[in-house]
Design a protein around this motif. Structure first.
Motif, PDB file in Angstrom:
ATOM      1  N   MET A   1      43.000 -58.283 -75.994  1.00 38.27           N
ATOM      2  CA  MET A   1      41.914 -57.354 -75.822  1.00 38.27           C
ATOM      3  C   MET A   1      41.522 -56.810 -77.187  1.00 38.27           C
ATOM      4  N   PHE A   2      40.204 -56.541 -77.333  1.00 39.35           N
ATOM      5  CA  PHE A   2      39.693 -55.998 -78.583  1.00 39.35           C
ATOM      6  C   PHE A   2      38.963 -54.689 -78.323  1.00 39.35           C
ATOM      7  N   GLN A   3      39.189 -53.755 -79.217  1.00 43.27           N
ATOM      8  CA  GLN A   3      38.549 -52.445 -79.159  1.00 43.27           C
ATOM      9  C   GLN A   3      37.607 -52.334 -80.337  1.00 43.27           C
ATOM     10  N   CYS A   4      36.340 -52.038 -80.047  1.00 44.43           N
ATOM     11  CA  CYS A   4      35.334 -51.873 -81.089  1.00 44.43           C
ATOM     12  C   CYS A   4      34.909 -50.414 -81.116  1.00 44.43           C
ATOM     13  N   SER A   5      35.235 -49.742 -82.200  1.00 43.95           N
ATOM     14  CA  SER A   5      34.876 -48.329 -82.356  1.00 43.95           C
ATOM     15  C   SER A   5      33.684 -48.221 -83.289  1.00 43.95           C
ATOM     16  N   PHE A   6      32.626 -47.606 -82.789  1.00 43.20           N
ATOM     17  CA  PHE A   6      31.438 -47.355 -83.591  1.00 43.20           C
ATOM     18  C   PHE A   6      31.350 -45.853 -83.782  1.00 43.20           C
ATOM     19  N   MET A   7      31.733 -45.400 -84.967  1.00 43.53           N
ATOM     20  CA  MET A   7      31.751 -43.969 -85.284  1.00 43.53           C
ATOM     21  C   MET A   7      30.516 -43.651 -86.110  1.00 43.53           C
ATOM     22  N   PHE A   8      29.843 -42.548 -85.760  1.00 47.54           N
ATOM     23  CA  PHE A   8      28.624 -42.232 -86.497  1.00 47.54           C
ATOM     24  C   PHE A   8      28.345 -40.738 -86.532  1.00 47.54           C
ATOM     25  N   ILE A   9      27.554 -40.382 -87.528  1.00 54.87           N
ATOM     26  CA  ILE A   9      27.067 -39.011 -87.679  1.00 54.87           C
ATOM     27  C   ILE A   9      25.600 -39.050 -87.266  1.00 54.87           C
ATOM     28  N   PRO A  10      25.288 -38.512 -86.085  1.00 57.09           N
ATOM     29  CA  PRO A  10      23.909 -38.612 -85.614  1.00 57.09           C
ATOM     30  C   PRO A  10      22.978 -37.624 -86.300  1.00 57.09           C
ATOM     31  N   ARG A  11      21.743 -38.018 -86.355  1.00 58.68           N
ATOM     32  CA  ARG A  11      20.664 -37.093 -86.697  1.00 58.68           C
ATOM     33  C   ARG A  11      19.674 -37.207 -85.542  1.00 58.68           C
ATOM     34  N   ALA A  12      18.466 -36.779 -85.693  1.00 59.09           N
ATOM     35  CA  ALA A  12      17.505 -36.797 -84.590  1.00 59.09           C
ATOM     36  C   ALA A  12      17.367 -38.208 -84.015  1.00 59.09           C
ATOM     37  N   ARG A  13      17.518 -38.311 -82.712  1.00 59.11           N
ATOM     38  CA  ARG A  13      17.364 -39.591 -82.026  1.00 59.11           C
ATOM     39  C   ARG A  13      16.112 -39.509 -81.155  1.00 59.11           C
ATOM     40  N   ASP A  14      15.282 -40.527 -81.256  1.00 61.34           N
ATOM     41  CA  ASP A  14      14.001 -40.517 -80.557  1.00 61.34           C
ATOM     42  C   ASP A  14      14.018 -41.475 -79.365  1.00 61.34           C
ATOM     43  N   ASN A  22      20.290 -47.952 -74.617  1.00 62.74           N
ATOM     44  CA  ASN A  22      20.476 -48.325 -73.212  1.00 62.74           C
ATOM     45  C   ASN A  22      20.463 -49.834 -73.024  1.00 62.74           C
ATOM     46  N   ALA A  23      19.599 -50.529 -73.750  1.00 59.72           N
ATOM     47  CA  ALA A  23      19.549 -51.994 -73.656  1.00 59.72           C
ATOM     48  C   ALA A  23      20.846 -52.615 -74.170  1.00 59.72           C
ATOM     49  N   ILE A  24      21.384 -52.081 -75.246  1.00 64.92           N
ATOM     50  CA  ILE A  24      22.641 -52.588 -75.807  1.00 64.92           C
ATOM     51  C   ILE A  24      23.795 -52.349 -74.845  1.00 64.92           C
ATOM     52  N   ALA A  25      23.864 -51.154 -74.276  1.00 62.18           N
ATOM     53  CA  ALA A  25      24.927 -50.841 -73.316  1.00 62.18           C
ATOM     54  C   ALA A  25      24.817 -51.739 -72.081  1.00 62.18           C
ATOM     55  N   SER A  26      23.614 -51.954 -71.584  1.00 66.19           N
ATOM     56  CA  SER A  26      23.419 -52.824 -70.416  1.00 66.19           C
ATOM     57  C   SER A  26      23.831 -54.255 -70.723  1.00 66.19           C
ATOM     58  N   MET A  57      37.709 -61.934 -78.924  1.00 64.36           N
ATOM     59  CA  MET A  57      36.892 -61.763 -80.120  1.00 64.36           C
ATOM     60  C   MET A  57      35.580 -62.535 -79.985  1.00 64.36           C
ATOM     61  N   GLU A  58      35.584 -63.624 -79.255  1.00 64.84           N
ATOM     62  CA  GLU A  58      34.339 -64.369 -79.038  1.00 64.84           C
ATOM     63  C   GLU A  58      33.325 -63.523 -78.273  1.00 64.84           C
ATOM     64  N   VAL A  59      33.771 -62.737 -77.314  1.00 61.70           N
ATOM     65  CA  VAL A  59      32.858 -61.846 -76.589  1.00 61.70           C
ATOM     66  C   VAL A  59      32.329 -60.772 -77.543  1.00 61.70           C
ATOM     67  N   VAL A  60      33.177 -60.276 -78.441  1.00 60.64           N
ATOM     68  CA  VAL A  60      32.731 -59.312 -79.458  1.00 60.64           C
ATOM     69  C   VAL A  60      31.622 -59.941 -80.306  1.00 60.64           C
ATOM     70  N   ARG A  61      31.814 -61.186 -80.720  1.00 59.28           N
ATOM     71  CA  ARG A  61      30.804 -61.877 -81.542  1.00 59.28           C
ATOM     72  C   ARG A  61      29.493 -62.067 -80.771  1.00 59.28           C
ATOM     73  N   THR A  62      29.607 -62.416 -79.505  1.00 61.58           N
ATOM     74  CA  THR A  62      28.414 -62.569 -78.661  1.00 61.58           C
ATOM     75  C   THR A  62      27.659 -61.250 -78.593  1.00 61.58           C
ATOM     76  N   PHE A  63      28.380 -60.169 -78.374  1.00 60.24           N
ATOM     77  CA  PHE A  63      27.780 -58.834 -78.323  1.00 60.24           C
ATOM     78  C   PHE A  63      27.085 -58.508 -79.654  1.00 60.24           C
ATOM     79  N   ALA A  64      27.740 -58.800 -80.760  1.00 60.11           N
ATOM     80  CA  ALA A  64      27.192 -58.488 -82.088  1.00 60.11           C
ATOM     81  C   ALA A  64      25.917 -59.276 -82.385  1.00 60.11           C
ATOM     82  N   ARG A  65      25.777 -60.468 -81.785  1.00 61.47           N
ATOM     83  CA  ARG A  65      24.593 -61.310 -82.038  1.00 61.47           C
ATOM     84  C   ARG A  65      23.406 -60.968 -81.150  1.00 61.47           C
ATOM     85  N   PHE A  66      23.573 -60.085 -80.188  1.00 62.56           N
ATOM     86  CA  PHE A  66      22.479 -59.717 -79.281  1.00 62.56           C
ATOM     87  C   PHE A  66      21.296 -59.221 -80.107  1.00 62.56           C
ATOM     88  N   PRO A  67      20.093 -59.816 -79.948  1.00 58.07           N
ATOM     89  CA  PRO A  67      18.950 -59.459 -80.797  1.00 58.07           C
ATOM     90  C   PRO A  67      18.620 -57.965 -80.815  1.00 58.07           C
TER      91      PRO A  67
END
Length: 104
Positions: A1-14, A22-26, A57-67
């Motif tokens: 299993m692979f865990q992908c952590s995306f940590m960020f400092i948000p600013r205004a989101r439009d 939402n498209a990425i999560a779906s 990791m192949e599923v991670v790569r597939t996710f990363a390539r999503f346009p």
């Protein structure tokens, strides 16, 4: 299993941010091999950690390539003051059995 952590400092989101997010999560949820996700906030609520879990990791790569994911990456500076990604292979998980979690 692979865990992908995306940590960020948000600013205004439009509206565009939320549309892409939402498209990425779906898309992630539609992938065979997607196990789940969760989000965490720093104590001061200034940083967010979005965590996705995948079987391989192949599923991670597939996710990363999503346009749409690629498009969001190109535009990140509009919505974030900084980010860090950590991809880890989960070697073990444990607990007392009283807390449900994606890794169990």
């Amino acid at each position: 299993m692979f865990q992908c952590s995306f940590m960020f400092i948000p600013r205004a989101r439009d509206d565009e941010f939320f549309l892409l997010d939402n498209a990425i999560a779906s898309y992630a949820e539609s992938l065979s091999g997607f196990l789940g996700s969760e989000s965490w906030f720093s104590e001061d609520k200034k940083k967010i950690n979005a965590v996705y879990y995948f079987e391989t990791m192949e599923v991670v790569r597939t996710f990363a390539r999503f346009p749409t994911h690629q498009e969001a990456k190109e535009k990140y500076a509009q919505w974030y003051d900084g980010y860090q990604v950590v991809i880890s292979e989960v070697q073990a998980t444990y607990g007392d059995g009283k807390m449900d979690h994606i890794t169990r």
